[in-house]
Design a protein around this motif. Structure first.
Motif, PDB file in Angstrom:
ATOM      1  N   PHE A 134       0.835  -1.205   0.000  1.00  0.00           N
ATOM      2  CA  PHE A 134       0.000   0.000   0.000  1.00  0.00           C
ATOM      3  C   PHE A 134       0.870   1.256   0.000  1.00  0.00           C
ATOM      4  O   PHE A 134       0.645   2.190  -0.769  1.00  0.00           O
ATOM      5  CB  PHE A 134      -0.936   0.001   1.215  1.00  0.00           C
ATOM      6  N   LEU A 135       1.880   1.275   0.876  1.00  0.00           N
ATOM      7  CA  LEU A 135       2.745   2.448   0.986  1.00  0.00           C
ATOM      8  C   LEU A 135       3.551   2.682  -0.293  1.00  0.00           C
ATOM      9  O   LEU A 135       3.723   3.820  -0.722  1.00  0.00           O
ATOM     10  CB  LEU A 135       3.680   2.315   2.186  1.00  0.00           C
ATOM     11  N   PHE A 167       3.218   6.190  -1.998  1.00  0.00           N
ATOM     12  CA  PHE A 167       4.394   7.051  -2.147  1.00  0.00           C
ATOM     13  C   PHE A 167       4.675   7.377  -3.619  1.00  0.00           C
ATOM     14  O   PHE A 167       5.271   8.405  -3.919  1.00  0.00           O
ATOM     15  CB  PHE A 167       5.636   6.420  -1.521  1.00  0.00           C
ATOM     16  N   SER A 168       4.258   6.499  -4.524  1.00  0.00           N
ATOM     17  CA  SER A 168       4.475   6.768  -5.950  1.00  0.00           C
ATOM     18  C   SER A 168       3.505   7.835  -6.464  1.00  0.00           C
ATOM     19  O   SER A 168       3.755   8.456  -7.497  1.00  0.00           O
ATOM     20  CB  SER A 168       4.329   5.486  -6.775  1.00  0.00           C
ATOM     21  N   LYS A 169       2.414   8.060  -5.735  1.00  0.00           N
ATOM     22  CA  LYS A 169       1.393   9.012  -6.165  1.00  0.00           C
ATOM     23  C   LYS A 169       1.422  10.323  -5.388  1.00  0.00           C
ATOM     24  O   LYS A 169       1.017  11.360  -5.902  1.00  0.00           O
ATOM     25  CB  LYS A 169       0.003   8.391  -6.009  1.00  0.00           C
ATOM     26  N   GLU A 170       1.846  10.276  -4.132  1.00  0.00           N
ATOM     27  CA  GLU A 170       1.824  11.444  -3.263  1.00  0.00           C
ATOM     28  C   GLU A 170       3.219  11.706  -2.706  1.00  0.00           C
ATOM     29  O   GLU A 170       3.961  10.771  -2.427  1.00  0.00           O
ATOM     30  CB  GLU A 170       0.867  11.228  -2.082  1.00  0.00           C
ATOM     31  N   LYS A 171       3.534  12.968  -2.513  1.00  0.00           N
ATOM     32  CA  LYS A 171       4.825  13.339  -1.934  1.00  0.00           C
ATOM     33  C   LYS A 171       4.694  13.295  -0.414  1.00  0.00           C
ATOM     34  O   LYS A 171       3.942  14.061   0.182  1.00  0.00           O
ATOM     35  CB  LYS A 171       5.249  14.728  -2.403  1.00  0.00           C
ATOM     36  N   VAL A 172       5.438  12.393   0.206  1.00  0.00           N
ATOM     37  CA  VAL A 172       5.438  12.224   1.659  1.00  0.00           C
ATOM     38  C   VAL A 172       6.868  12.434   2.134  1.00  0.00           C
ATOM     39  O   VAL A 172       7.789  11.793   1.632  1.00  0.00           O
ATOM     40  CB  VAL A 172       4.928  10.819   2.063  1.00  0.00           C
ATOM     41  N   GLU A 173       7.050  13.344   3.086  1.00  0.00           N
ATOM     42  CA  GLU A 173       8.408  13.635   3.554  1.00  0.00           C
ATOM     43  C   GLU A 173       8.800  12.852   4.793  1.00  0.00           C
ATOM     44  O   GLU A 173       9.974  12.670   5.074  1.00  0.00           O
ATOM     45  CB  GLU A 173       8.604  15.126   3.801  1.00  0.00           C
ATOM     46  N   PHE A 199      12.006   1.267   2.241  1.00  0.00           N
ATOM     47  CA  PHE A 199      12.026   2.712   2.011  1.00  0.00           C
ATOM     48  C   PHE A 199      13.201   3.360   2.772  1.00  0.00           C
ATOM     49  O   PHE A 199      12.982   4.126   3.714  1.00  0.00           O
ATOM     50  CB  PHE A 199      10.701   3.346   2.460  1.00  0.00           C
ATOM     51  N   PRO A 200      14.433   3.054   2.384  1.00  0.00           N
ATOM     52  CA  PRO A 200      15.593   3.525   3.163  1.00  0.00           C
ATOM     53  C   PRO A 200      15.751   5.046   3.204  1.00  0.00           C
ATOM     54  O   PRO A 200      16.360   5.574   4.130  1.00  0.00           O
ATOM     55  CB  PRO A 200      16.786   2.863   2.463  1.00  0.00           C
ATOM     56  N   GLN A 201      15.206   5.760   2.232  1.00  0.00           N
ATOM     57  CA  GLN A 201      15.351   7.217   2.188  1.00  0.00           C
ATOM     58  C   GLN A 201      14.270   7.958   2.974  1.00  0.00           C
ATOM     59  O   GLN A 201      14.387   9.163   3.201  1.00  0.00           O
ATOM     60  CB  GLN A 201      15.326   7.704   0.726  1.00  0.00           C
ATOM     61  N   MET A 202      13.225   7.258   3.387  1.00  0.00           N
ATOM     62  CA  MET A 202      12.100   7.907   4.056  1.00  0.00           C
ATOM     63  C   MET A 202      12.456   8.243   5.500  1.00  0.00           C
ATOM     64  O   MET A 202      12.930   7.387   6.253  1.00  0.00           O
ATOM     65  CB  MET A 202      10.857   6.998   4.027  1.00  0.00           C
TER      66      MET A 202
END
Length: 137
Positions: A40-41, A45-51, A83-86
């Motif tokens: 789901f994530l 994350f591919s559709k919405e910008k999440v910081e 998601f190592p960059q999140m």
């Protein structure tokens, strides 16, 4: 600005909440089966910008980790691998489920609607995220 997403991870279900782009208001997004969270994530994350992602940290009344902390810690390892960059932050989630149930009572939901555990998880994630936003200010 990008959004902040909150996860109320559980053994069976996971409640998810999200902020608006200005990071002012937390809103419930959904509740999904816990085994589908990473997929789901990835899609979200591919559709919405999440910081940043906020994940609840379950604690006992004395501040020690609760029984479910082990399950959540395992999920966090999988999350960080996927998601190592999140950016990730942990927040105390004590009482969020009780507060969610009280919110359902206060809003006048009927008894059969209050039995909806998925809704409780989504509201708990929203409460957790709104508390985080207030603390951040």
């Amino acid at each position: 600005m990008a959004r902040i997403l909150a996860i109320d991870y559980g053994l069976k279900r996971t409640g998810i909440a999200i902020t608006d782009e200005m990071q002012l208001i937390a809103s419930g997004l959904t509740t999904i089966p816990s085994e589908t969270v990473l997929a789901f994530l990835k899609d979200y994350f591919s559709k919405e910008k999440v910081e940043k992602v906020i994940i609840g940290e379950p604690k006992q009344m004395d501040g020690t980790p609760s029984e479910s902390a082990i399950i959540i810690d395992k999920f966090i390892l999988l999350f960080q691998k996927e998601f190592p960059q999140m950016l990730l932050d942990r927040v105390d989630e004590r009482f969020t489920s009780k507060m969610a149930f009280q919110t359902m009572l206060d809003s006048g939901l009927k008894k059969n609607q209050r039995k909806n555990k998925a809704l409780i998880d989504e509201i708990a994630a929203t409460i957790m995220l709104q508390d985080y936003l207030q603390y951040k200010r």
